[in-house]
Design a protein around this motif. Structure first.
Motif, mmCIF file in Angstrom:
data_model
loop_
_atom_site.group_PDB
_atom_site.id
_atom_site.type_symbol
_atom_site.label_atom_id
_atom_site.label_comp_id
_atom_site.label_asym_id
_atom_site.label_seq_id
_atom_site.Cartn_x
_atom_site.Cartn_y
_atom_site.Cartn_z
ATOM 1 N N LEU A 110 5.810 6.477 -3.325
ATOM 2 C CA LEU A 110 6.225 6.338 -1.934
ATOM 3 C C LEU A 110 5.260 6.995 -0.955
ATOM 4 O O LEU A 110 5.071 6.506 0.158
ATOM 5 N N HIS A 111 4.681 8.118 -1.377
ATOM 6 C CA HIS A 111 3.827 8.857 -0.445
ATOM 7 C C HIS A 111 2.958 9.832 -1.227
ATOM 8 O O HIS A 111 3.371 10.357 -2.266
ATOM 9 N N VAL A 112 1.752 10.092 -0.717
ATOM 10 C CA VAL A 112 0.849 11.056 -1.337
ATOM 11 C C VAL A 112 0.314 12.001 -0.267
ATOM 12 O O VAL A 112 -0.107 11.557 0.802
ATOM 13 N N ASP A 113 0.363 13.293 -0.566
ATOM 14 C CA ASP A 113 -0.226 14.306 0.304
ATOM 15 C C ASP A 113 -1.548 14.762 -0.296
ATOM 16 O O ASP A 113 -1.603 15.127 -1.483
ATOM 17 N N LEU B 236 0.835 -1.199 0.000
ATOM 18 C CA LEU B 236 0.000 0.000 0.000
ATOM 19 C C LEU B 236 0.874 1.255 0.000
ATOM 20 O O LEU B 236 2.088 1.181 0.195
ATOM 21 N N VAL B 237 0.240 2.401 -0.224
ATOM 22 C CA VAL B 237 0.941 3.677 -0.246
ATOM 23 C C VAL B 237 0.514 4.504 0.959
ATOM 24 O O VAL B 237 -0.683 4.761 1.139
ATOM 25 N N PRO B 238 1.455 4.918 1.812
ATOM 26 C CA PRO B 238 1.104 5.785 2.932
ATOM 27 C C PRO B 238 0.719 7.178 2.428
ATOM 28 O O PRO B 238 1.378 7.731 1.544
ATOM 29 N N CYS B 239 -0.340 7.724 3.010
ATOM 30 C CA CYS B 239 -0.831 9.045 2.599
ATOM 31 C C CYS B 239 -1.202 9.853 3.838
ATOM 32 O O CYS B 239 -1.434 9.292 4.921
ATOM 33 N N VAL C 286 -3.622 7.783 6.303
ATOM 34 C CA VAL C 286 -4.317 6.669 5.655
ATOM 35 C C VAL C 286 -3.344 5.958 4.725
ATOM 36 O O VAL C 286 -2.228 6.437 4.464
ATOM 37 N N SER C 287 -3.769 4.817 4.210
ATOM 38 C CA SER C 287 -3.008 4.102 3.179
ATOM 39 C C SER C 287 -3.947 3.767 2.032
ATOM 40 O O SER C 287 -5.145 3.535 2.236
ATOM 41 N N VAL C 288 -3.394 3.754 0.816
ATOM 42 C CA VAL C 288 -4.194 3.607 -0.398
ATOM 43 C C VAL C 288 -3.541 2.586 -1.324
ATOM 44 O O VAL C 288 -2.312 2.477 -1.384
ATOM 45 N N ASP C 289 -4.354 1.859 -2.049
ATOM 46 C CA ASP C 289 -3.867 0.910 -3.055
ATOM 47 C C ASP C 289 -3.121 1.690 -4.151
ATOM 48 O O ASP C 289 -3.683 2.631 -4.729
ATOM 49 N N PRO C 290 -1.891 1.334 -4.479
ATOM 50 C CA PRO C 290 -1.136 2.079 -5.505
ATOM 51 C C PRO C 290 -1.794 2.043 -6.876
ATOM 52 O O PRO C 290 -1.584 2.951 -7.686
ATOM 53 N N ARG C 291 -2.593 1.015 -7.160
ATOM 54 C CA ARG C 291 -3.260 0.945 -8.458
ATOM 55 C C ARG C 291 -4.241 2.103 -8.623
ATOM 56 O O ARG C 291 -4.425 2.615 -9.741
ATOM 57 N N VAL C 292 -4.840 2.541 -7.532
ATOM 58 C CA VAL C 292 -5.756 3.683 -7.576
ATOM 59 C C VAL C 292 -4.977 4.955 -7.881
ATOM 60 O O VAL C 292 -5.415 5.806 -8.667
ATOM 61 N N ILE C 293 -3.801 5.067 -7.256
ATOM 62 C CA ILE C 293 -2.961 6.237 -7.499
ATOM 63 C C ILE C 293 -2.516 6.295 -8.962
ATOM 64 O O ILE C 293 -2.605 7.342 -9.611
ATOM 65 N N TRP C 294 -2.056 5.173 -9.489
ATOM 66 C CA TRP C 294 -1.582 5.157 -10.873
ATOM 67 C C TRP C 294 -2.720 5.420 -11.861
ATOM 68 O O TRP C 294 -2.525 6.083 -12.888
#
Length: 210
Positions: A91-94, A28-31, A43-51
């Protein structure tokens, strides 16, 4: 205005580099979600959603509903994405909360229409793209998903600037000290040199007559 999409998320309890690495090992991706005079939410998010968002071209100009499993739903915009310098892993999303009183500087993509049927192109001109995004200031709840510029009637020599973009009420360019170019229709290569040669020839004729 921007579409409101949903990003599923899971609440995470611990902050810090060690906790973030543990989240990444879980795939997962820490956010973090901050702003609007509230405490940050981790929170943490599935990287596939981010991409998927990144590939859409509207990731930074879309108001998302971050749906935290078993918790709250918060409207937010992506403020920053950090990538691994070698693998390009996210690595991380704000996220910044899209509150009613939140004003943001945000980059909005520009979509160009009728490029193939542009009158300037038919006359031999070349479309020169200077900006594919425009930075604007607006309320977080009113971020445009994109701007469109119709190039159908653009002629050779035309220059389209930010001020030529039709922006919704309450949305303004973040650049106030000048009016930057977004796109122009340049003369075909060789046209300028041909004109110069013609002028030089006329000058030589005038000189010989004297």
């Amino acid at each position: 205005m921007s579409d409101i999409s949903v990003i599923p998320a899971v609440k995470r309890e611990r902050a810090g580099k060690g906790a973030a690495r543990a989240i990444r090992r879980e795939g997962l991706v820490p956010c973090v979600i901050y702003g609007d005079n509230k405490d940050p939410s981790m929170v943490s998010v599935d990287p596939r959603v981010i991409w998927k968002g990144l590939e859409s071209g509207h990731f930074f100009s879309t108001v998302y509903t971050v749906d935290v499993e078993g918790g709250s739903k918060e409207k937010a915009l992506v403020r920053d994405v950090q990538f691994h310098p070698v693998s390009d892993q996210v690595l991380h999303v704000d996220f910044v909360r899209a509150g009613k009183n939140t004003t943001l500087n945000v980059s909005v993509p520009v979509v160009f229409l009728n490029e193939d049927s542009c009158e300037g192109v038919k006359a031999g001109g070349i479309i020169s793209y200077v900006r594919h995004e425009v930075e604007v200031i607006c309320a977080a709840t009113d971020v445009p998903s994109e701007f469109t510029l119709d190039l159908a009637t653009a002629q050779v020599g035309d220059t389209i600037r930010i001020s030529d973009i039709d922006m919704p009420e309450g949305v303004a360019s973040a650049i106030t000290d000048r009016d930057p170019v977004v796109v122009n229709i340049a003369a075909p290569k060789g046209a300028a040199s041909a004109d110069d040669a013609e002028e030089e020839g006329e000058a030589e004729e005038a000189t010989s007559e004297e």
